[in-house]
Motif scaffolding. Structure first.
Motif, short mmCIF file in Angstrom:
data_model
loop_
_atom_site.label_atom_id
_atom_site.label_comp_id
_atom_site.label_asym_id
_atom_site.label_seq_id
_atom_site.Cartn_x
_atom_site.Cartn_y
_atom_site.Cartn_z
N VAL A 45 4.32 14.03 3.49
CA VAL A 45 3.72 14.72 2.35
C VAL A 45 4.55 14.44 1.09
O VAL A 45 5.77 14.52 1.11
CB VAL A 45 3.65 16.23 2.61
N GLY A 46 3.85 14.08 0.02
CA GLY A 46 4.51 13.80 -1.25
C GLY A 46 4.68 12.33 -1.53
O GLY A 46 4.86 11.93 -2.68
N HIS A 47 4.58 11.50 -0.49
CA HIS A 47 4.75 10.04 -0.70
C HIS A 47 3.54 9.44 -1.40
O HIS A 47 3.68 8.60 -2.28
CB HIS A 47 4.99 9.35 0.65
N LEU A 48 2.34 9.87 -0.99
CA LEU A 48 1.10 9.43 -1.64
C LEU A 48 0.32 10.70 -2.02
O LEU A 48 -0.58 11.12 -1.30
CB LEU A 48 0.27 8.55 -0.71
N PRO A 49 0.63 11.31 -3.15
CA PRO A 49 0.05 12.61 -3.51
C PRO A 49 -1.47 12.63 -3.53
O PRO A 49 -2.08 13.62 -3.12
CB PRO A 49 0.63 12.88 -4.91
N GLU A 50 -2.09 11.57 -4.02
CA GLU A 50 -3.56 11.57 -4.10
C GLU A 50 -4.19 11.50 -2.71
O GLU A 50 -5.26 12.06 -2.48
CB GLU A 50 -4.03 10.40 -4.97
N VAL A 51 -3.54 10.82 -1.79
CA VAL A 51 -4.02 10.79 -0.41
C VAL A 51 -3.78 12.13 0.25
O VAL A 51 -4.59 12.61 1.07
CB VAL A 51 -3.34 9.65 0.39
N ALA A 68 4.42 -0.27 8.51
CA ALA A 68 3.57 -1.15 9.31
C ALA A 68 2.67 -0.39 10.28
O ALA A 68 1.47 -0.65 10.36
CB ALA A 68 4.44 -2.18 10.05
N PRO A 69 3.20 0.58 11.05
CA PRO A 69 2.32 1.34 11.95
C PRO A 69 1.23 2.10 11.20
O PRO A 69 0.10 2.24 11.70
CB PRO A 69 3.28 2.30 12.67
N GLN A 70 1.55 2.58 10.01
CA GLN A 70 0.55 3.31 9.22
C GLN A 70 -0.57 2.37 8.78
O GLN A 70 -1.76 2.70 8.93
CB GLN A 70 1.21 3.97 8.01
N LEU A 71 -0.22 1.20 8.25
CA LEU A 71 -1.27 0.27 7.82
C LEU A 71 -2.13 -0.17 8.99
O LEU A 71 -3.35 -0.25 8.87
CB LEU A 71 -0.65 -0.95 7.13
N GLU A 72 -1.51 -0.43 10.13
CA GLU A 72 -2.29 -0.84 11.30
C GLU A 72 -3.28 0.25 11.69
O GLU A 72 -4.43 -0.04 12.04
CB GLU A 72 -1.36 -1.18 12.46
N SER A 73 -2.85 1.50 11.64
CA SER A 73 -3.75 2.60 11.99
C SER A 73 -4.87 2.73 10.97
O SER A 73 -6.01 3.05 11.31
CB SER A 73 -2.98 3.91 12.12
N PHE A 124 0.82 -1.21 0.00
CA PHE A 124 0.00 0.00 0.00
C PHE A 124 0.86 1.27 0.00
O PHE A 124 0.32 2.37 0.08
CB PHE A 124 -0.92 0.02 1.23
N GLY A 125 2.17 1.10 -0.03
CA GLY A 125 3.05 2.26 0.08
C GLY A 125 3.09 2.82 1.48
O GLY A 125 3.33 4.02 1.66
#
Length: 301
Positions: A232-238, A195-200, A191-192
């Protein structure tokens, strides 16, 4: 002394009360019919934002131009959004089950039953013990044929890739959190995310899923859990919804991103429903958290 409660009101009295507070009822008989089908207090969540803002909070009276028809239109839109959101979450949940079950299977056929095989979180505190009780109850309550097969042939012991199928989203999130970090990272990377980000994200979307499953309200909702986001910038659409992550549109953006990265589900479903937002002058689509020009984003085209 008995506890005081609000006095009972007939449908006619409910309509009179709304009218006395400044709501344009329109067709009275049609309004009564709607109240017979939709509980007064369920609808109140949709007329809340129409109530005048006073110095100490919302007042009982409505802004000029508030109509009962607009309230019902927002309720109807929200019902469609709730259905579409639940449907969009389903393929994500199923994919996460498959990914987690398969990855843990590379460590041990029953990794979920072996805390020493899992990450350090499974051996700390009492969270794993609580989780295993929850898992065993889900297993005992299950009526699935594959569970009966394992009960007959393997004394009820399910390998982890089958066990994930009896877990609800919350229990699946805990299992992901118990997993070794390299397993978590491999899945999150799809998902780009870290691990802590996906869990959240999983925790946030579990709340959204439960709102949908229990006929809750997504319109004008402020969500308590804000997901962790990459820089910021890693997932621009998000990033375009970064300021709305505690609103429904922000949560839906997570769903759209996950659908796209997994290449599952119907990515046109949520955009199609959002475009049906009713033309209510007092409450624009920003009450779902959608920013201006939201439809121009690649996630929402």
């Amino acid at each position: 002394m008995p506890t005081p409660v609000k006095a009972y009101k007939t449908y006619d009295e409910q309509v009179d009360l709304l009218a006395s507070r400044g709501m344009d009822i329109g067709d009275r008989d049609a309004a009564i019919q709607e109240l017979q089908h939709i509980n007064y207090y369920r609808l109140s969540g949709y007329w809340y934002a129409f109530r005048r803002q006073g110095t100490s909070g919302r007042e009982d009276t409505f802004y000029a131009g508030t109509t009962f028809q607009d309230v019902v239109r927002l309720y109807t839109f929200d019902a469609s959004l709730r259905t579409a959101t639940f449907a969009s979450l389903a393929p994500i949940e199923l994919a996460l089950r498959a990914l987690i079950g398969h990855a843990l299977g590379t460590l041990h056929e029953c990794a979920h039953l072996e805390p020493k095989v899992l990450g350090p979180r499974a051996s700390q505190g009492g969270s794993y013990a609580t989780w295993i009780k929850r898992y065993k109850k889900s297993l005992a309550d299950s009526k699935e044929d594959f569970v009966k097969h394992h009960q007959a042939k393997y004394a009820g012991t399910l390998p982890v890739w089958a066990a994930v199928e009896v877990l609800d989203w919350g229990a699946l999130t805990y299992l992901y959190g118990f997993s070794p970090r390299h397993i978590q990272n491999d899945i999150a990377d799809k998902f780009g995310l870290t691990a802590p980000q996906l869990e959240s994200w999983m925790k946030s979307l579990n709340v959204v899923r439960n709102i949908c499953a229990h006929h809750g309200r997504l319109f004008n909702k402020v969500h308590a859990i804000k997901p962790k986001l990459p820089a910021v910038g890693h997932l621009p659409e998000v990033d375009k919804a970064r300021q709305e992550m505690n609103r429904t549109f922000g949560q839906l953006t997570l769903i759209q991103h996950m659908l796209r990265t997994l290449d599952v589900g119907r990515r046109q479903l949520l955009p199609a429903v959002l475009r049906t937002y009713p033309d209510v002058k007092l409450l624009p689509i920003s009450h779902v958290g959608a920013p201006p020009q939201w439809a121009g984003s690649a996630l929402w085209k």
